[in-house]
Motif scaffolding. Structure first.
Motif, PDB file in Angstrom:
ATOM      1  N   MET A   1       0.783  -1.228   0.020  1.00  0.00           N
ATOM      2  CA  MET A   1       0.191   0.089  -0.257  1.00  0.00           C
ATOM      3  C   MET A   1       0.804   1.409   0.120  1.00  0.00           C
ATOM      4  O   MET A   1       2.004   1.221   0.777  1.00  0.00           O
ATOM      5  CB  MET A   1      -0.946   0.117   1.322  1.00  0.00           C
ATOM      6  N   ILE A   2       0.483   2.288  -0.541  1.00  0.00           N
ATOM      7  CA  ILE A   2       1.137   3.730  -0.838  1.00  0.00           C
ATOM      8  C   ILE A   2       0.081   4.650  -0.244  1.00  0.00           C
ATOM      9  O   ILE A   2      -1.250   4.533  -0.295  1.00  0.00           O
ATOM     10  CB  ILE A   2       1.719   4.119  -2.064  1.00  0.00           C
ATOM     11  N   ASN A   3       0.599   5.281   0.635  1.00  0.00           N
ATOM     12  CA  ASN A   3      -0.304   6.621   1.262  1.00  0.00           C
ATOM     13  C   ASN A   3      -0.065   7.994   0.425  1.00  0.00           C
ATOM     14  O   ASN A   3       1.026   8.164  -0.273  1.00  0.00           O
ATOM     15  CB  ASN A   3       0.307   6.984   2.581  1.00  0.00           C
ATOM     16  N   LEU A   4      -1.151   8.501  -0.033  1.00  0.00           N
ATOM     17  CA  LEU A   4      -1.417   9.469  -1.007  1.00  0.00           C
ATOM     18  C   LEU A   4      -2.140  10.862  -0.375  1.00  0.00           C
ATOM     19  O   LEU A   4      -3.156  10.307   0.475  1.00  0.00           O
ATOM     20  CB  LEU A   4      -2.020   9.085  -2.165  1.00  0.00           C
ATOM     21  N   GLN A   5      -1.785  11.842  -0.592  1.00  0.00           N
ATOM     22  CA  GLN A   5      -2.888  12.986  -0.231  1.00  0.00           C
ATOM     23  C   GLN A   5      -3.874  13.320  -0.984  1.00  0.00           C
ATOM     24  O   GLN A   5      -3.486  14.203  -2.021  1.00  0.00           O
ATOM     25  CB  GLN A   5      -2.040  14.165   0.688  1.00  0.00           C
ATOM     26  N   LYS A   6      -4.958  12.842  -0.892  1.00  0.00           N
ATOM     27  CA  LYS A   6      -5.936  12.978  -1.982  1.00  0.00           C
ATOM     28  C   LYS A   6      -6.770  14.480  -1.714  1.00  0.00           C
ATOM     29  O   LYS A   6      -6.934  14.781  -0.744  1.00  0.00           O
ATOM     30  CB  LYS A   6      -7.148  12.035  -1.656  1.00  0.00           C
ATOM     31  N   VAL A   7      -6.898  15.264  -2.879  1.00  0.00           N
ATOM     32  CA  VAL A   7      -7.523  16.541  -2.947  1.00  0.00           C
ATOM     33  C   VAL A   7      -8.956  16.039  -2.719  1.00  0.00           C
ATOM     34  O   VAL A   7      -9.407  15.810  -4.037  1.00  0.00           O
ATOM     35  CB  VAL A   7      -6.879  17.330  -3.903  1.00  0.00           C
ATOM     36  N   GLU A   8      -9.855  16.603  -1.916  1.00  0.00           N
ATOM     37  CA  GLU A   8     -11.327  16.465  -1.799  1.00  0.00           C
ATOM     38  C   GLU A   8     -11.714  17.999  -2.174  1.00  0.00           C
ATOM     39  O   GLU A   8     -11.289  18.953  -1.681  1.00  0.00           O
ATOM     40  CB  GLU A   8     -11.674  16.196  -0.659  1.00  0.00           C
ATOM     41  N   THR A   9     -12.707  17.895  -3.073  1.00  0.00           N
ATOM     42  CA  THR A   9     -13.621  19.117  -3.824  1.00  0.00           C
ATOM     43  C   THR A   9     -14.836  19.189  -3.204  1.00  0.00           C
ATOM     44  O   THR A   9     -15.480  18.196  -3.402  1.00  0.00           O
ATOM     45  CB  THR A   9     -13.225  19.295  -5.177  1.00  0.00           C
ATOM     46  N   ARG A  10     -15.256  20.401  -2.751  1.00  0.00           N
ATOM     47  CA  ARG A  10     -16.932  20.263  -2.166  1.00  0.00           C
ATOM     48  C   ARG A  10     -17.278  21.859  -2.749  1.00  0.00           C
ATOM     49  O   ARG A  10     -16.387  22.625  -2.627  1.00  0.00           O
ATOM     50  CB  ARG A  10     -17.241  20.122  -0.792  1.00  0.00           C
ATOM     51  N   LYS A  11     -18.444  21.920  -3.038  1.00  0.00           N
ATOM     52  CA  LYS A  11     -18.908  23.164  -3.668  1.00  0.00           C
ATOM     53  C   LYS A  11     -19.962  23.850  -2.733  1.00  0.00           C
ATOM     54  O   LYS A  11     -20.578  23.065  -1.873  1.00  0.00           O
ATOM     55  CB  LYS A  11     -19.521  23.101  -5.077  1.00  0.00           C
ATOM     56  N   SER A  12     -19.820  25.151  -2.453  1.00  0.00           N
ATOM     57  CA  SER A  12     -20.902  25.716  -1.677  1.00  0.00           C
ATOM     58  C   SER A  12     -21.109  27.108  -2.445  1.00  0.00           C
ATOM     59  O   SER A  12     -20.622  27.588  -3.311  1.00  0.00           O
ATOM     60  CB  SER A  12     -19.715  26.365  -0.371  1.00  0.00           C
ATOM     61  N   LEU A  13     -22.532  27.269  -2.231  1.00  0.00           N
ATOM     62  CA  LEU A  13     -23.295  28.267  -2.524  1.00  0.00           C
ATOM     63  C   LEU A  13     -23.258  29.468  -1.609  1.00  0.00           C
ATOM     64  O   LEU A  13     -23.564  29.316  -0.585  1.00  0.00           O
ATOM     65  CB  LEU A  13     -24.727  27.909  -2.848  1.00  0.00           C
ATOM     66  N   MET A  14     -22.865  30.641  -2.225  1.00  0.00           N
ATOM     67  CA  MET A  14     -22.331  31.924  -1.497  1.00  0.00           C
ATOM     68  C   MET A  14     -22.828  32.990  -2.458  1.00  0.00           C
ATOM     69  O   MET A  14     -22.338  33.368  -3.378  1.00  0.00           O
ATOM     70  CB  MET A  14     -20.909  31.664  -1.077  1.00  0.00           C
ATOM     71  N   LYS A  15     -23.775  33.723  -2.051  1.00  0.00           N
ATOM     72  CA  LYS A  15     -24.447  35.003  -2.552  1.00  0.00           C
ATOM     73  C   LYS A  15     -24.647  34.591  -3.988  1.00  0.00           C
ATOM     74  O   LYS A  15     -24.542  35.292  -4.875  1.00  0.00           O
ATOM     75  CB  LYS A  15     -23.426  36.114  -2.641  1.00  0.00           C
ATOM     76  N   GLY A  16     -25.321  33.492  -4.273  1.00  0.00           N
ATOM     77  CA  GLY A  16     -25.720  33.095  -5.647  1.00  0.00           C
ATOM     78  C   GLY A  16     -24.789  32.464  -6.492  1.00  0.00           C
ATOM     79  O   GLY A  16     -25.015  32.229  -7.719  1.00  0.00           O
ATOM     80  N   LYS A  17     -23.578  32.261  -6.101  1.00  0.00           N
ATOM     81  CA  LYS A  17     -22.357  31.641  -6.693  1.00  0.00           C
ATOM     82  C   LYS A  17     -21.838  30.489  -6.011  1.00  0.00           C
ATOM     83  O   LYS A  17     -21.814  30.549  -4.804  1.00  0.00           O
ATOM     84  CB  LYS A  17     -21.293  32.662  -6.858  1.00  0.00           C
ATOM     85  N   TYR A  18     -21.562  29.579  -6.894  1.00  0.00           N
ATOM     86  CA  TYR A  18     -20.670  28.393  -6.136  1.00  0.00           C
ATOM     87  C   TYR A  18     -19.276  28.574  -6.162  1.00  0.00           C
ATOM     88  O   TYR A  18     -18.646  29.372  -6.851  1.00  0.00           O
ATOM     89  CB  TYR A  18     -21.019  27.155  -7.233  1.00  0.00           C
ATOM     90  N   ARG A  19     -18.948  28.248  -5.118  1.00  0.00           N
ATOM     91  CA  ARG A  19     -17.310  28.328  -5.035  1.00  0.00           C
ATOM     92  C   ARG A  19     -16.692  26.914  -4.619  1.00  0.00           C
ATOM     93  O   ARG A  19     -17.440  26.247  -3.586  1.00  0.00           O
ATOM     94  CB  ARG A  19     -17.182  29.379  -3.695  1.00  0.00           C
ATOM     95  N   GLU A  20     -15.482  26.565  -5.006  1.00  0.00           N
ATOM     96  CA  GLU A  20     -15.092  25.367  -4.686  1.00  0.00           C
ATOM     97  C   GLU A  20     -14.115  25.550  -3.433  1.00  0.00           C
ATOM     98  O   GLU A  20     -13.487  26.564  -3.655  1.00  0.00           O
ATOM     99  CB  GLU A  20     -14.350  24.788  -5.836  1.00  0.00           C
ATOM    100  N   TYR A  21     -14.215  24.441  -2.488  1.00  0.00           N
ATOM    101  CA  TYR A  21     -13.183  24.434  -1.538  1.00  0.00           C
ATOM    102  C   TYR A  21     -12.590  23.022  -1.501  1.00  0.00           C
ATOM    103  O   TYR A  21     -13.216  22.030  -1.960  1.00  0.00           O
ATOM    104  CB  TYR A  21     -14.044  24.359  -0.318  1.00  0.00           C
ATOM    105  N   HIS A  22     -11.373  23.143  -1.445  1.00  0.00           N
ATOM    106  CA  HIS A  22     -10.363  21.981  -1.426  1.00  0.00           C
ATOM    107  C   HIS A  22      -9.747  21.740  -0.172  1.00  0.00           C
ATOM    108  O   HIS A  22      -9.431  22.657   0.441  1.00  0.00           O
ATOM    109  CB  HIS A  22      -9.196  22.199  -2.522  1.00  0.00           C
ATOM    110  N   SER A  23      -9.841  20.267   0.252  1.00  0.00           N
ATOM    111  CA  SER A  23      -9.056  19.971   1.428  1.00  0.00           C
ATOM    112  C   SER A  23      -8.263  18.653   1.125  1.00  0.00           C
ATOM    113  O   SER A  23      -8.551  18.027   0.126  1.00  0.00           O
ATOM    114  CB  SER A  23     -10.102  19.715   2.487  1.00  0.00           C
ATOM    115  N   LEU A  24      -7.366  18.195   1.992  1.00  0.00           N
ATOM    116  CA  LEU A  24      -6.735  16.943   1.827  1.00  0.00           C
ATOM    117  C   LEU A  24      -7.033  16.073   2.976  1.00  0.00           C
ATOM    118  O   LEU A  24      -7.365  16.332   3.932  1.00  0.00           O
ATOM    119  CB  LEU A  24      -5.102  17.558   2.030  1.00  0.00           C
ATOM    120  N   SER A  25      -6.959  14.744   2.390  1.00  0.00           N
ATOM    121  CA  SER A  25      -7.277  13.679   3.253  1.00  0.00           C
ATOM    122  C   SER A  25      -6.557  12.347   2.927  1.00  0.00           C
ATOM    123  O   SER A  25      -5.920  12.401   1.572  1.00  0.00           O
ATOM    124  CB  SER A  25      -8.718  13.039   3.414  1.00  0.00           C
ATOM    125  N   LEU A  26      -6.034  11.750   3.848  1.00  0.00           N
ATOM    126  CA  LEU A  26      -4.816  10.609   3.602  1.00  0.00           C
ATOM    127  C   LEU A  26      -5.714   9.358   3.090  1.00  0.00           C
ATOM    128  O   LEU A  26      -6.587   9.055   3.739  1.00  0.00           O
ATOM    129  CB  LEU A  26      -4.177  10.349   4.697  1.00  0.00           C
TER     130      LEU A  26
END
Length: 96
Positions: A1-26
């Motif tokens: 097994m190898i460990n990788l830092q996965k970039v997770e993306t979630r979208k949030s609606l703010m003032k009528g516009k979608y914004r992407e937020y990125h975070s890391l998970s192992l």
């Protein structure tokens, strides 16, 4: 097994516009299940966990989950990710 830092993306609606937020998970991946590896343009992800990430490199990894296939973006330079994979498996990996 190898460990990788996965970039997770979630979208949030703010003032009528979608914004992407990125975070890391192992994530641990069996190197024998990896199908393809591809470098990703670093300009696509501008910040992680709310902090700017200039100079960071990203790699797209496609791997087999048994009945399905998943493609993820991970933090790390393409050559280093390939080196990690090749040190753990004798199987050939496709380069996109």
């Amino acid at each position: 097994m190898i460990n990788l830092q996965k970039v997770e993306t979630r979208k949030s609606l703010m003032k009528g516009k979608y914004r992407e937020y990125h975070s890391l998970s192992l994530i641990s991946v069996n190197p024998d299940s990896i199908i393809t590896v591809q470098p990703v343009s670093s300009g696509l992800i501008k910040e992680i966990n709310g902090e700017p990430c200039p100079g960071k490199n990203f790699t797209k990894v496609t791997y087999n989950l048994g009945a399905s296939v998943e493609t993820i973006t991970v933090l790390g330079e393409y050559a280093k990710i390939m080196n990690k994979i090749s040190n753990k498996t004798t199987r050939a990996v496709l380069h996109d």
